[in-house]
Design an enzyme around this catalytic site. Structure first.
Site, short mmCIF file in Angstrom:
data_model
loop_
_atom_site.label_atom_id
_atom_site.label_comp_id
_atom_site.label_asym_id
_atom_site.label_seq_id
_atom_site.Cartn_x
_atom_site.Cartn_y
_atom_site.Cartn_z
N LYS A 50 0.88 -1.09 0.08
CA LYS A 50 0.38 0.03 0.37
C LYS A 50 0.40 1.71 -0.07
O LYS A 50 0.17 2.18 -0.35
CB LYS A 50 -0.56 -0.11 1.01
CG LYS A 50 -1.59 -0.81 1.37
CD LYS A 50 -2.15 -0.40 2.85
CE LYS A 50 -3.10 -2.10 2.97
NZ LYS A 50 -4.04 -1.44 4.56
N GLY A 51 2.33 1.03 0.80
CA GLY A 51 2.89 2.20 0.50
C GLY A 51 3.29 3.25 -0.19
O GLY A 51 3.25 4.96 -0.29
N GLU A 104 7.24 2.35 -5.91
CA GLU A 104 7.47 1.70 -4.64
C GLU A 104 7.89 2.79 -4.11
O GLU A 104 7.97 3.82 -4.44
CB GLU A 104 8.83 0.83 -5.04
CG GLU A 104 9.37 -0.40 -3.57
CD GLU A 104 8.62 -0.69 -2.67
OE1 GLU A 104 7.20 -0.53 -2.68
OE2 GLU A 104 8.74 -2.40 -2.45
N ASP A 105 7.44 2.80 -3.13
CA ASP A 105 7.54 3.75 -1.76
C ASP A 105 8.89 3.59 -0.70
O ASP A 105 9.98 4.90 -1.24
CB ASP A 105 6.59 3.28 0.12
CG ASP A 105 6.67 1.69 0.01
OD1 ASP A 105 7.34 0.78 -0.40
OD2 ASP A 105 6.46 2.24 1.01
N ASP A 108 14.67 -0.88 0.81
CA ASP A 108 15.60 -1.17 1.61
C ASP A 108 16.39 -2.51 1.42
O ASP A 108 17.21 -2.38 1.23
CB ASP A 108 14.58 -1.50 3.18
CG ASP A 108 15.04 -1.64 4.36
OD1 ASP A 108 15.53 -1.50 4.35
OD2 ASP A 108 14.41 -2.06 5.57
N LYS A 136 17.01 3.58 1.02
CA LYS A 136 18.49 3.75 2.21
C LYS A 136 19.12 2.07 1.58
O LYS A 136 19.77 1.13 1.55
CB LYS A 136 16.96 2.29 3.30
CG LYS A 136 16.30 2.57 3.70
CD LYS A 136 15.54 2.38 4.74
CE LYS A 136 14.66 2.66 5.83
NZ LYS A 136 14.37 1.42 6.74
N PHE A 157 13.75 3.72 10.70
CA PHE A 157 12.09 3.86 10.25
C PHE A 157 11.73 4.65 9.63
O PHE A 157 11.29 6.05 10.79
CB PHE A 157 11.38 2.78 11.30
CG PHE A 157 10.00 2.41 11.03
CD1 PHE A 157 10.50 1.39 10.80
CD2 PHE A 157 9.10 2.46 11.05
CE1 PHE A 157 9.14 0.12 9.87
CE2 PHE A 157 7.87 2.29 10.26
CZ PHE A 157 7.90 0.96 9.40
N ASP A 164 3.33 3.43 6.50
CA ASP A 164 2.40 3.15 7.73
C ASP A 164 3.57 2.68 8.47
O ASP A 164 4.62 2.17 8.40
CB ASP A 164 1.48 2.53 7.06
CG ASP A 164 1.62 0.81 7.79
OD1 ASP A 164 2.38 0.50 6.17
OD2 ASP A 164 1.52 0.27 8.30
N ARG A 170 -0.31 6.87 8.01
CA ARG A 170 -0.03 7.39 6.47
C ARG A 170 -0.85 8.36 5.74
O ARG A 170 -0.39 9.64 4.56
CB ARG A 170 -1.16 6.35 5.69
CG ARG A 170 -0.56 5.11 5.72
CD ARG A 170 -1.52 3.89 4.77
NE ARG A 170 -1.34 2.88 5.16
CZ ARG A 170 -0.73 1.25 4.92
NH1 ARG A 170 0.53 2.43 3.64
NH2 ARG A 170 -0.59 0.50 5.00
P1 5GP Z 1 13.08 -4.16 1.15
O1 5GP Z 1 12.57 -5.96 1.12
O2 5GP Z 1 13.27 -3.96 0.68
O3 5GP Z 1 13.76 -5.48 2.84
O4 5GP Z 1 11.75 -3.54 2.36
C1 5GP Z 1 10.38 -3.02 0.94
C2 5GP Z 1 9.80 -2.52 2.00
O5 5GP Z 1 9.77 -2.73 3.25
C3 5GP Z 1 8.80 -1.89 1.63
O6 5GP Z 1 8.17 -1.52 0.03
C4 5GP Z 1 8.19 -1.16 2.73
O7 5GP Z 1 7.10 -1.47 2.30
C5 5GP Z 1 8.71 -1.42 4.28
N1 5GP Z 1 9.56 -0.46 4.63
C6 5GP Z 1 10.94 -0.49 4.33
N2 5GP Z 1 11.55 0.26 5.47
C7 5GP Z 1 10.77 1.16 5.80
C8 5GP Z 1 10.36 1.57 6.56
O8 5GP Z 1 11.58 2.70 6.81
N3 5GP Z 1 9.11 2.42 6.69
C9 5GP Z 1 8.80 1.66 6.13
N4 5GP Z 1 6.93 1.82 7.14
N5 5GP Z 1 9.09 0.78 5.84
C10 5GP Z 1 9.28 -0.02 5.84
#
Ligand code: 5GP
Length: 180
Positions: A50-51, A104-105, A108, A136, A157, A164, A170
């Site tokens: 959703k982000g 994508e939001d 990470d 990140k 975070f 969220d 949000r």
């Molecule tokens: P990854 O698979 O790259 O580790 O994580 C990606 C997803 O994790 C992002 O699309 C997001 O939904 C969530 N995510 C990663 N970092 C954060 C953060 O700092 N805050 C929030 N709320 N969600 C995060």
């Protein structure tokens, strides 16, 4: 809903104005880059829910070439602040021979986008780009080639602007760090 839920718990990183300016720049770059690629079929945005929903809605309105939009659901966090390490992807998409841009939001560890990219590539799009509001790089475990990045952020975070913590925050128009 449990725990404190106060906007005062957020340390602002990027204001609504700063986000708006950056998104206009990205929209312009996307419009320029894809103008020659999409004379016959529109650019196809696929938004990771959703982000990214607010980011995508704002980005879409800065793009000046024809485009279409669809959505994909991926979740790895649940109600935690660290990734669970397994990604659930739900979709029913048609991408063959289309120029696709994933929206994508946050990238990470890179696991989510890597898994989505692998699934979509198997469906043979004409091209597949990645547009992420936040990156990140210090948290990366799986290499990702991001085509468009809004902002680089530290390994903290982040919430706000559609992103969220346990479905909260949000609604914030800015992006910020949630105090632990
Ligand atoms: P990854 O698979 O790259 O580790 O994580 C990606 C997803 O994790 C992002 O699309 C997001 O939904 C969530 N995510 C990663 N970092 C954060 C953060 O700092 N805050 C929030 N709320 N969600 C995060």
């Amino acid at each position: 809903m449990s725990g404190k839920y106060s906007h005062n718990a957020i340390k602002t990183l990027f204001s609504a104005d700063t986000i708006d300016t950056r998104i206009r720049e990205i929209g312009k770059a996307i419009s320029n880059d894809y103008a020659m690629l999409t004379p016959k079929s529109p650019l196809h945005l696929i938004v990771v829910l959703k982000g990214a929903f607010i980011f995508a809605a704002d980005l879409l309105r800065t793009i000046t070439i024809p485009c279409t939009i669809d959505f994909i659901r991926a979740s790895s966090y649940g109600s935690e602040k660290t990734s669970s390490g397994t990604v659930t992807i739900k979709h029913n998409l048609t991408v063959a021979n289309r120029h696709v841009l994933l929206v994508e939001d946050i990238i990470d560890t890179g696991l989510t986008i890597q898994q989505i990219t692998a699934e979509l590539m198997a469906m043979k799009p004409a091209s597949l780009g990645i547009c992420s509001l936040l990156d990140k790089p210090d948290a990366r475990k799986h290499p990702v080639d991001i085509t468009y990045t809004g902002f680089i952020v530290p390994d903290t975070f982040i919430v706000g602007y559609g992103i969220d913590y346990d479905e909260r925050y949000r609604e914030l128009p800015s992006l910020g760090i949630l105090d632990s």
